[in-house]
Write a protein that holds these residues in place. Structure first.
Motif, short mmCIF file in Angstrom:
data_model
loop_
_atom_site.label_atom_id
_atom_site.label_comp_id
_atom_site.label_asym_id
_atom_site.label_seq_id
_atom_site.Cartn_x
_atom_site.Cartn_y
_atom_site.Cartn_z
N ASN A 288 3.94 -4.10 12.90
CA ASN A 288 3.47 -3.01 12.03
C ASN A 288 4.63 -2.35 11.29
OD1 ASN A 288 1.29 -1.23 11.12
ND2 ASN A 288 2.36 0.33 12.32
N ILE A 289 5.75 -2.17 11.99
CA ILE A 289 6.94 -1.59 11.33
C ILE A 289 7.42 -2.50 10.21
CG2 ILE A 289 9.35 -0.98 11.69
CD1 ILE A 289 8.58 -0.09 14.52
N CYS A 290 7.45 -3.81 10.47
CA CYS A 290 7.93 -4.76 9.46
C CYS A 290 7.02 -4.75 8.23
CB CYS A 290 7.99 -6.15 10.08
SG CYS A 290 8.58 -7.43 8.96
N LEU A 291 5.71 -4.77 8.41
CA LEU A 291 4.78 -4.78 7.29
C LEU A 291 4.78 -3.45 6.55
CD1 LEU A 291 1.78 -6.65 8.96
CD2 LEU A 291 3.39 -7.57 7.29
N THR A 292 4.97 -2.37 7.28
CA THR A 292 5.05 -1.04 6.63
C THR A 292 6.26 -0.96 5.72
OG1 THR A 292 3.93 -0.04 8.53
CG2 THR A 292 5.13 1.44 7.06
N GLU A 293 7.38 -1.49 6.18
CA GLU A 293 8.59 -1.51 5.34
C GLU A 293 8.37 -2.35 4.08
OE1 GLU A 293 11.69 -2.90 7.82
OE2 GLU A 293 11.90 -1.02 8.96
N TYR A 294 7.67 -3.48 4.22
CA TYR A 294 7.36 -4.30 3.05
C TYR A 294 6.49 -3.51 2.07
CZ TYR A 294 4.98 -7.69 0.11
OH TYR A 294 4.46 -8.36 -0.98
N ASP A 295 5.45 -2.85 2.56
CA ASP A 295 4.57 -2.06 1.68
C ASP A 295 5.34 -0.98 0.96
OD1 ASP A 295 2.42 -3.58 2.47
OD2 ASP A 295 1.81 -2.22 4.07
N SER A 296 6.30 -0.36 1.66
CA SER A 296 7.07 0.73 1.06
C SER A 296 7.94 0.22 -0.08
CB SER A 296 7.92 1.40 2.14
OG SER A 296 8.74 2.41 1.58
N GLU A 297 8.55 -0.95 0.09
CA GLU A 297 9.45 -1.45 -0.93
C GLU A 297 8.72 -2.14 -2.07
OE1 GLU A 297 12.73 -3.70 0.53
OE2 GLU A 297 12.94 -2.52 2.37
N ALA A 298 7.53 -2.70 -1.83
CA ALA A 298 6.81 -3.43 -2.87
C ALA A 298 5.67 -2.63 -3.47
CB ALA A 298 6.25 -4.73 -2.27
#
Length: 773
Positions: A288-298
């Motif tokens: 969840n942390i990894c996907l949240t970081e992706y959503d934040s940057e993209a």
């Protein structure tokens, strides 16, 4: 068609001998072909036209003006039978450079605007590298199939396969600039494939909807008109392209960061050695942390591209962690299974019923497994653990089945062993003492022990909750085993029947009714004794002849008695045709006795009886000889005529003895000495073994016996002298101790007499023992 400045015109000129304008490399790389050019192929039959399209992805039109690229590509696909797609070898696997977006758009519009027609797509790979064509071709075919599968299709073509619209071919050419000779040679070989291309088996042999040459111009105009009026081809490309590139970069970065995450690495390592509590919750948090970081940057890129790349990232991450998830399920399954086996074994050892223990333990540990699965669930994944659960259930069921089979086998073996001990020795003893009640006693013993074992086993089987039919079968098998034990023991004893018969004969013939060894004194009726012993032995043979567990009457004993004990009662047979029926023992089967229950056939009985009589005949002969010898030894008197002759002829000598008493005293003393020697040496006993053995034995015993008699006479003389001296020293009326001394003398005399009597008894006992021997 293909990218700008990729050598399309050069390829067409070399392949079809056309004269399209080619780029001058010394003047720089720029757009050479503009629009769509048409030429006639030289030397190729049938008549073939070739179009040279403007290159795609050119800087002259810009990144947003891609409508003409799509229009020209769609026109080529709609008009041509064969489309050569020119692409660099190093662009294979790329998105834009490999014309994937262009083909996707063209495919989508073409299905909506035109009916299916078979077009051959020939991908020409330029500047081939060391990578073999066999490795490049599958990649291209897979890309085309993916493009086709991802294209939204009209209702009429939802299930239409790619092969309905296109044939895909792949060829590779060497570099024109670096390997010109090899390039021209490969092009010349490729040119041969365009001869008679529309013939069956050619490159366009299966084309459909072909337009006659007279209508080609009008048809091409209408196709171009339809393409120009379609607004779907004017799609913006730059924004999507940027979003695609950047979102993919972000996704790759996050994937790499996740792979290097220390917490994930430690968890992945721990999973290899055993079950990790809280696995699902911890891993879900990291994902969840990894996907949240992706959503934040993209978040600022195109939503469609962003979502698509996020989905791809999530799939890649789940593919990365899936082996660990499967491993944790494997540990959970194996651990639960081992715990189930231990708990199940303890429950059985504690005396709990098999079915109850199996059901309770299975339900308990399946519930524990489901709890473990819930603990290992990854929230981002929709993975189903039902297959692992089913495998655990199968393992548990298989183990229960195995243990049930082992327990039932152990139980069956236990009762069979018990029956063996309960039946073997008693049956052997009953058969050894064969009589009229032998088989009746065996049947009673068999029924008692079988009923007891079946009752106990039936009670023990209640805990297994088994099928009634199978339960009855097991009990029936136990009863059959008991019968088998009796039959097996009967067969063993039947194999030793001759020994049993001889033992029975020897016991009855050589021992009296008190089981004492029989002494043949001459008063025994050997014929009667022999007949009685043989009848008893024949009883053993009749009992052993067949297995009688069904209580059916038979005539075996009667037949054997009439044929073997009374052979003279059987009438003589002169007719050969009736010889078999007249002799009941001339057969291999008994009447009313099946062969399966026959232990000794009639023919075998006859042979055994003949052998029995031959081996016991010696004992009878010896008894008769001993009886006759005993009679001879006991007859000491001479015949009467000899006695009369002695009286008449010895009258003078007898009278002489009467006139002279001295001779009579001498003869009396001599008689006493001879009598003493006779008794001491046991002459009669020694001669019972024969004349020569008797003489040898007497010669050895003569001198010691004489010395013994002389010694005893000397001792008696000394005692008498002592008594006389004592009497002289103590006259009558003298010492009162005289009476006591006289008593002592009497005791000594009595002792001496007893010693002589004891010696005589010993000799007599020795004589009796010798006779018995």
């Amino acid at each position: 068609m293909g990218p700008q400045s990729s050598g399309k015109s050069t390829l067409l000129n070399n392949l079809f001998k056309t004269n399209f304008r080619e780029m001058d490399a010394f003047r720089g790389r720029s757009q050479t072909t503009k629009g769509i050019w048409l030429a006639h192929c030289t030397g190729i039959e049938p008549c073939t036209l070739v179009m040279d399209l403007e290159g795609t992805d050119g800087r002259e039109r810009g990144e947003d003006d891609t409508a003409f690229e799509k229009q020209s590509a769609l026109f080529a696909l709609a008009v041509s039978d064969i489309v050569l797609i020119n692409m660099w070898c190093h662009d294979i696997g790329r998105e834009q450079a490999a014309n994937k977006p262009l083909l996707k758009t063209v495919f989508q519009v073409m299905m909506r605007l035109f009916s299916p027609r078979k077009t051959t797509l020939m991908f020409v790979i330029r500047d081939k590298t060391k990578t073999p064509l066999e490795n490049l071709e599958p990649v291209l075919r897979e890309d085309i199939q993916k493009i086709w599968d991802s294209v939204p299709k009209p209702q009429a073509h939802l299930s239409t396969p790619l092969s309905e619209f296109f044939n895909v071919e792949v060829v590779a050419l060497s570099s024109y600039e670096e390997k010109e000779e090899q390039f021209r040679e490969q092009v010349a070989n490729l040119r041969q494939r365009f001869f008679h291309s529309i013939a069956p088996g050619g490159l366009a042999g299966d084309r459909r909807g072909a337009v006659p040459a007279s209508g080609f111009s009008f048809s091409s105009q209408q196709i171009w008109k339809i393409i120009k009026e379609n607004k779907d081809l004017d799609l913006p490309a730059h924004k999507v392209m940027v979003a695609t590139v950047r979102c993919e970069e972000i996704a790759n970065e996050k994937y790499a960061e996740f792979g290097a995450n220390p917490e994930w690495c430690a968890m992945d390592e721990a999973v290899q050695s055993g079950f990790v509590p809280g696995f699902g919750k911890k891993l879900s948090s990291i994902l969840n942390i990894c996907l949240t970081e992706y959503d934040s940057e993209a978040t600022y890129f195109d939503e469609g591209v962003r979502s698509s790349k996020r989905k791809q990232l999530e799939e890649k991450l789940l593919q990365l962690v899936q082996p660990a998830y499967q491993t944790i399920l494997g540990h959970l399954r194996s651990g639960t299974f081992e715990k189930f086996k231990d708990a199940f074994e303890k429950a059985l050892n504690a005396g709990e019923g098999f079915s109850l223990a199996a059901t309770t333990c299975a339900e308990s540990f399946m519930a524990q497994f489901e709890e473990g699965c819930a603990d290992a669930v990854i929230h981002q994944a929709n993975w189903d653990a039902s297959k692992v659960k089913e495998k655990l259930r199968r393992d548990i069921d298989a183990h229960i089945t195995t243990v049930r089979a082992a327990k039932l086998s152990e139980l069956t073996t236990s009762f069979e062993t018990k029956l063996n001990h309960a039946l073997s020795a008693p049956v052997e003893a009953l058969l050894d003492g064969a009589n009229h009640e032998t088989w009746s006693s065996i049947r009673k013993l068999l029924k008692r022990e079988s009923d007891s074992a079946v009752s106990e086993m039936s009670y023990d089987l209640k805990g297994f909750d088994m099928d009634e039919k199978y339960r009855e079968e097991m009990l029936k098998n136990l009863e059959n085993h008991a019968k088998g034990v009796v039959e097996s023991k009967a067969k063993e004893e039947a194999a030793r029947v001759l020994i049993r018969m001889k033992d029975r004969f020897s016991m009855l013939f050589s021992h009296d009714s008190d089981s004492m060894p029989r002494v043949w004194t001459g008063n025994e009726d050997i014929r009667t004794i022999t007949k009685t012993a043989r009848f008893a032995s024949l009883k053993i043979l009749s009992v052993m002849a067949a297995i009688r567990l069904d209580n059916n009457p038979d005539t075996i004993e009667k037949t054997l008695s009439s044929c073997l004990l009374e052979p003279t009662s059987t009438p003589a047979i002169t007719d050969k045709s009736t010889a078999t029926t007249a002799d009941p023992l001339a057969s291999s089967t008994w009447e009313e006795i099946p062969s399966s229950r026959t232990l000794i056939t009639p023919v075998q009985c006859k042979s055994l009886w003949r052998q029995f009589k031959a081996e016991t005949e010696y004992s009878v002969t010896q008894a008769i000889s001993a009886q006759e010898a005993n009679k001879r030894n006991n007859n000491w008197l001479p015949p009467p005529w000899a006695i009369v002759a002695l009286i008449i002829l010895g009258f003078n000598e007898f009278m002489t003895l009467l006139r002279n008493p001295f001779y009579l005293a001498f003869i009396f003393v001599a008689f006493l000495l001879v009598k003493a020697l006779w008794v001491q040496m046991d002459v009669a006993g020694e001669f019972q073994h024969g004349a020569l053995p008797g003489l040898i034995a007497l010669s050895a015993k003569f001198l010691p016996t004489v010395m013994n008699i002389v010694k005893r006479l000397a001792e008696e003389g000394q005692k008498a002298a002592a008594q006389a001296a004592a009497a002289a020293d103590n006259p009558p009326g003298g010492d009162p101790t005289k009476n006591s001394e006289g008593e002592a003398n009497k005791i000594v005399s009595s002792t001496g007499s007893s010693e002589v009597t004891s010696s005589k008894n010993e000799v007599e006992y020795s004589s009796v023992s010798s006779k018995e021997d």
